[in-house]
Design a protein around this motif. Sequence first.
Motif, PDB file in Angstrom:
ATOM      1  N   CYS A 177       0.844  -1.200   0.000  1.00 27.44           N
ATOM      2  CA  CYS A 177       0.000   0.000   0.000  1.00 27.44           C
ATOM      3  C   CYS A 177       0.877   1.247   0.000  1.00 27.44           C
ATOM      4  N   LEU A 178       1.955   1.174   0.781  1.00 30.92           N
ATOM      5  CA  LEU A 178       2.853   2.319   0.857  1.00 30.92           C
ATOM      6  C   LEU A 178       3.422   2.658  -0.525  1.00 30.92           C
ATOM      7  N   LEU A 179       3.831   1.607  -1.235  1.00 28.06           N
ATOM      8  CA  LEU A 179       4.400   1.849  -2.557  1.00 28.06           C
ATOM      9  C   LEU A 179       3.374   2.519  -3.477  1.00 28.06           C
ATOM     10  N   VAL A 180       2.134   1.996  -3.443  1.00 23.90           N
ATOM     11  CA  VAL A 180       1.102   2.605  -4.286  1.00 23.90           C
ATOM     12  C   VAL A 180       0.872   4.059  -3.872  1.00 23.90           C
ATOM     13  N   GLY A 181       0.830   4.275  -2.548  1.00 22.99           N
ATOM     14  CA  GLY A 181       0.668   5.646  -2.064  1.00 22.99           C
ATOM     15  C   GLY A 181       1.794   6.541  -2.542  1.00 22.99           C
ATOM     16  N   PHE A 182       3.020   6.027  -2.505  1.00 19.05           N
ATOM     17  CA  PHE A 182       4.168   6.813  -2.970  1.00 19.05           C
ATOM     18  C   PHE A 182       4.054   7.116  -4.460  1.00 19.05           C
ATOM     19  N   LEU A 183       3.552   6.123  -5.214  1.00 21.31           N
ATOM     20  CA  LEU A 183       3.391   6.363  -6.648  1.00 21.31           C
ATOM     21  C   LEU A 183       2.382   7.495  -6.869  1.00 21.31           C
ATOM     22  N   LEU A 184       1.313   7.480  -6.065  1.00 21.49           N
ATOM     23  CA  LEU A 184       0.329   8.562  -6.187  1.00 21.49           C
ATOM     24  C   LEU A 184       0.978   9.907  -5.859  1.00 21.49           C
ATOM     25  N   ILE A 185       1.756   9.930  -4.756  1.00 18.43           N
ATOM     26  CA  ILE A 185       2.433  11.169  -4.380  1.00 18.43           C
ATOM     27  C   ILE A 185       3.350  11.627  -5.512  1.00 18.43           C
ATOM     28  N   GLY A 186       4.089  10.645  -6.078  1.00 13.91           N
ATOM     29  CA  GLY A 186       4.981  10.981  -7.180  1.00 13.91           C
ATOM     30  C   GLY A 186       4.215  11.572  -8.354  1.00 13.91           C
ATOM     31  N   HIS A 187       3.015  11.013  -8.570  1.00 16.95           N
ATOM     32  CA  HIS A 187       2.175  11.515  -9.658  1.00 16.95           C
ATOM     33  C   HIS A 187       1.724  12.947  -9.362  1.00 16.95           C
ATOM     34  N   ILE A 188       1.379  13.196  -8.101  1.00 13.39           N
ATOM     35  CA  ILE A 188       0.896  14.535  -7.740  1.00 13.39           C
ATOM     36  C   ILE A 188       2.031  15.555  -7.856  1.00 13.39           C
ATOM     37  N   VAL A 189       3.185  15.174  -7.283  1.00 15.19           N
ATOM     38  CA  VAL A 189       4.291  16.135  -7.206  1.00 15.19           C
ATOM     39  C   VAL A 189       5.058  16.221  -8.525  1.00 15.19           C
ATOM     40  N   GLY A 190       5.079  15.090  -9.232  1.00 13.92           N
ATOM     41  CA  GLY A 190       5.875  15.063 -10.453  1.00 13.92           C
ATOM     42  C   GLY A 190       7.320  14.683 -10.214  1.00 13.92           C
ATOM     43  N   SER A 191       7.612  14.232  -9.009  1.00 16.37           N
ATOM     44  CA  SER A 191       8.980  13.803  -8.715  1.00 16.37           C
ATOM     45  C   SER A 191       8.929  12.872  -7.521  1.00 16.37           C
ATOM     46  N   TYR A 192       9.892  11.958  -7.474  1.00 15.40           N
ATOM     47  CA  TYR A 192       9.962  11.062  -6.330  1.00 15.40           C
ATOM     48  C   TYR A 192      11.026  11.513  -5.347  1.00 15.40           C
ATOM     49  N   ASP A 193      11.636  12.615  -5.617  1.00 18.84           N
ATOM     50  CA  ASP A 193      12.696  13.079  -4.745  1.00 18.84           C
ATOM     51  C   ASP A 193      12.097  13.595  -3.432  1.00 18.84           C
ATOM     52  N   LEU A 194      12.673  13.129  -2.329  1.00 20.53           N
ATOM     53  CA  LEU A 194      12.075  13.452  -1.032  1.00 20.53           C
ATOM     54  C   LEU A 194      12.018  14.963  -0.797  1.00 20.53           C
ATOM     55  N   ASP A 195      13.090  15.663  -1.147  1.00 19.76           N
ATOM     56  CA  ASP A 195      13.106  17.108  -0.914  1.00 19.76           C
ATOM     57  C   ASP A 195      11.979  17.799  -1.667  1.00 19.76           C
ATOM     58  N   GLU A 196      11.758  17.364  -2.905  1.00 19.39           N
ATOM     59  CA  GLU A 196      10.690  18.000  -3.688  1.00 19.39           C
ATOM     60  C   GLU A 196       9.323  17.646  -3.137  1.00 19.39           C
ATOM     61  N   VAL A 197       9.183  16.412  -2.656  1.00 19.25           N
ATOM     62  CA  VAL A 197       7.905  16.010  -2.065  1.00 19.25           C
ATOM     63  C   VAL A 197       7.625  16.861  -0.827  1.00 19.25           C
ATOM     64  N   LEU A 198       8.666  17.028   0.015  1.00 24.66           N
ATOM     65  CA  LEU A 198       8.459  17.788   1.248  1.00 24.66           C
ATOM     66  C   LEU A 198       8.123  19.243   0.947  1.00 24.66           C
ATOM     67  N   ALA A 199       8.687  19.746  -0.140  1.00 24.27           N
ATOM     68  CA  ALA A 199       8.441  21.147  -0.467  1.00 24.27           C
ATOM     69  C   ALA A 199       7.073  21.359  -1.091  1.00 24.27           C
TER      70      ALA A 199
END
Lengths: 969, 112
Positions: A177-199
Amino acid sequence: MPDKLLLFLLLLPFVGSIVTAFLWRTAARTLPASLAGGVALGATILTALYYPSVTAGKVVRFEVGWLPELGLNFTLRMDGFAWLFAMLVTGIGFLVTVYARYYMSAEDPIPRFFSFLLAFMGAMLGVVLSGNIILLSIFWELTSIFSFLLIGYWYHNANARDGARMALTITGIGGFCLLVGFLLIGHIVGSYDLDEVLAAGAVIKEHPLYLPALILILIGALTKSAQFPFHFWLPNAMAAPTPVSAYLHSATMVKAGVFLLVRLWPALSGTFEWFWLVGFAGISTLLLGAYFAIFQRDLKGLLAYSTISHLGLITTLLSLGSPLAAVAAIFHMVNHATFKASLFMAAGIIDHETGTRDMQKLSGLFRFMPYTATLAMVACAAMAGVPLLNGFLSKEMFFAEAVETHADSVLDRALPYIATLAGAFSVAYSIRFIHTVFFGPPPTDIPKPNPHEPPRWMRFPVEFLVFACLIVGIVPSLSIGPFLSTAVISVLGPDTPQYSLHVWHGFNLPLAMSVIAMIGGTALYFALHNYLAHAEDGPPILRHLRGQRIFERILVTVSWKWARWLEANLGTRRLQPQLRLVAGISFLSAFVPLYISGFEARLPPLSGVDPAFAMIWVIGMLSALTAAVVAKYHRLAALLMIGGAGIVTCVTFAWLSAPDLAITQLLVEIVTTVLLLLGLRWLPKRLGKVDDSTTFSARLRRLRDFAIAVVCGVGMSVLAYAVMTLPVPNTIANYFLEHAYTEGGGRNVVNVILVDFRGFDTLGEIAVLGIVALTVFALLRRFRPAAESIEVPEQQRIQNAYDQDQPERQEGDTVRDYLLVPSVVMQWLFPVVITFAIFLFMRGHDLPGGGFAAGITMAIAFLLQYLGGGTRWAEDRLRILPLRWIGFGLLVAVATGAGSWFFGYPFLTSHSQYLTLPLIGKVPAATALLFDLGVFGLVVGATVLILIAIAHQSIRTYRVKTVPKTEDA
Amino acid sequence: MELILSLGIGIMTGSGVWLILRPRTYQVIIGLALLSYAVNLFIFGVGGLKVNAPAILADGVPVSDYTDPVPQALVLTAIVIGFATTALFLVVLLASRGLTGTDHVDGREQSQ
């Protein structure tokens, strides 16, 4: 500190793990333990040295390209919070290795234990240091896997196996589930980089996919941190060796969930959904965990539920969404890790010395091990939140936050009462731990009668951790203060609130709550004292409602009942329904898209039909239909018929300007026919017609199959017609046609495609061919033919009988003389056919021919010798060694491909030029020709190997196998 | 041309499908052979049918006059691989006949 050393820090435990695993033969405990301890200590020191690089919000980053096409980089990132956690992981890891050295028994496979432990440490460091959320989820999974291996370390024990499996199932589902959630976050943010996600916190919270992503990530975090309703795996994980419980299930792995919540706190928290989801899980876990802990009989069970409850406390703090609560949460993570790890180790010492962890059997141990008892008491007091210990400070912060109003709701208003109640419970179970184990009369019913203090160094980790509890509890701002502040700043950044770490804050509401909890908890314990001394395991009433049982029931339903139902209703082991499905699905998958896209069949024009071509195809169709009718009882006739269909196919290729295909088809037709003829020898006649077409259901079945066949045939006709009459678009063909001569150096474009442009495909195909040939060879080595076909064939028997009747003839003469003239011709043809094969091969690049055709021709040359002279005659004169041909072909092809590396070109780049040879003239000498030589060799080898392997069966001797009666039925 | 060839492909496919749905192993192997002819011809036909078109590059012939070499290259390897799989199936068929005493595709006669 250089950034690159981060990678070294991460790899160090993994390398240590592999090295330790190679010590598996050793029986000694010290060697693997000191290796693991050295690695852990090294990692701790390395981490500590990074401290100056992460203070005041600084971040260390290390990045290498990983899958740049997908925007994924292998990023490691250490900030203050990650540093604090990395210190916990490595430092407590070191203490645990020291402890485990004395805890583990000499009979246990020690290297395996330390190898897993180090690997887990590496995975956990990976979670902490990942700067990319996909990378994080990979390490997350790794921690689940190593946790599984460590819980199941004593795999001879059924509880260990069940606990390990349950932990893996729950945390594995969470990880997914976490991986799928991360993929969604990546889709929203457009990047999987933690710094960009946090920003990108604001963007994420506005997005419509925020809620699904949040729920999925929370499932991941809550399963890992054993939060209600996923908490039940943790008590079952206590079947692990105690060092594992101390390390994974109190200090590190279960903290990964709350670590993640803190990590993503800037990106996800502060919304209404966050408060309700996280808060509900946290508060229920806090209360239920503490309540359950009181009623455990097992020491480790008590500690496990207490861990669940404390993790609930941290989760609750995080749900509130206030920066001050986040500070308290981070602080409590560290505190809990310190006192809980030491308590687990103390429990392990008690278990080690007395042989039991049952609190109804343990009693009065203070007189045997006063030193350990004192340490455990201090740690327990920290757990209960007694002043001057670290647990008190973070608990006071929690109480203060509970009193504050954050999101005005029922949950928020009830929180002060719930917090006080949970505090009272935690006092009660802490007192129970101390009172039952260390006080009272000496134990009477314990497996090891003479308990005493453990070895000096087994106690050291406990001492160290308890000392830390005291130091932090007494002078917080001098000890943990700066590190905590570094961690907090890295998470909260500019939002970092003012907070004070003093022991004494004056008489205020949180202090009053503490006092109430202390008094209430003590009273509760003494009220329950007699009940607990004899009660069953688990809290009254609720002990019947066990998450474990529900989990197992679900597991059985999903993996057994549903699977059985599906298998029974949708599955079959019979081939015919399967093929029917395949045919049906193939038809539908072609038909449906055409139907949807509005395909219209046009009326075919009857003009332009060449009568000769039409006549040929009348033969072809009749052959196909006849083959279909006679294949059951007249095998030879069916073989001839498909031969006819094959010849028609071959003529069609020739007619429609595909000379290469025509040649290959013709040659393959020959070998296929010979192959099937050889096979027919071992397929006994079908005796007597089994009349199976009379019953109604049989007729219905045949009718249905006939309908499927007709539908497929008509569909294929329509489709083929549509495709062929469509105007051919400007295809890639033009590219090949334009470049075949200029770049491939050949005029036969088909051959250039095979050996040059798509050479890699061809390499794969000849490899398949070789594998199939070897498989056929291997299958035939243990071949047992049907019992009916073992005798000499009928025809030969008649011929031999004739020979015996004639006085001047010897038995076998007729067989030997059979087709004498053709066989002499065949023998004479040997050099001719070989020359033809070489001719086909040499001209292949410019004219129809090539390695495939030449290879089969060569194989036919050998085959003719077998046909003409018989197997023994041919093998007396020829040693063909088809396996070497196969090996030679494959090696030449690969070597040609690899050769282009020496000239700095990619694999299988070809070079072409013309050589002028005396007498012969200009000869094309492309390196592709060498590759084609490989193809040639392999095709020869494979074809000859298959045919000879079958032909050889005739000269083997078989014992008649008695077929058991049951198989006849 | 196209009409006849597509009819031929249809008949071969129909016969092949009928045969692979039959219960005897030998029927299935014959059916597969017919199906592979049909499929090879179909793939070949995708490139368009050209009678008397040059197949070998010569100077001065425009590119559009040649036959399409791509499907031919695909089919050429398919023919050879088809032989190999037929051989593999044949051996499995023979072994199954020897081991089970029947030539039914499921290794035992169906009890109806």
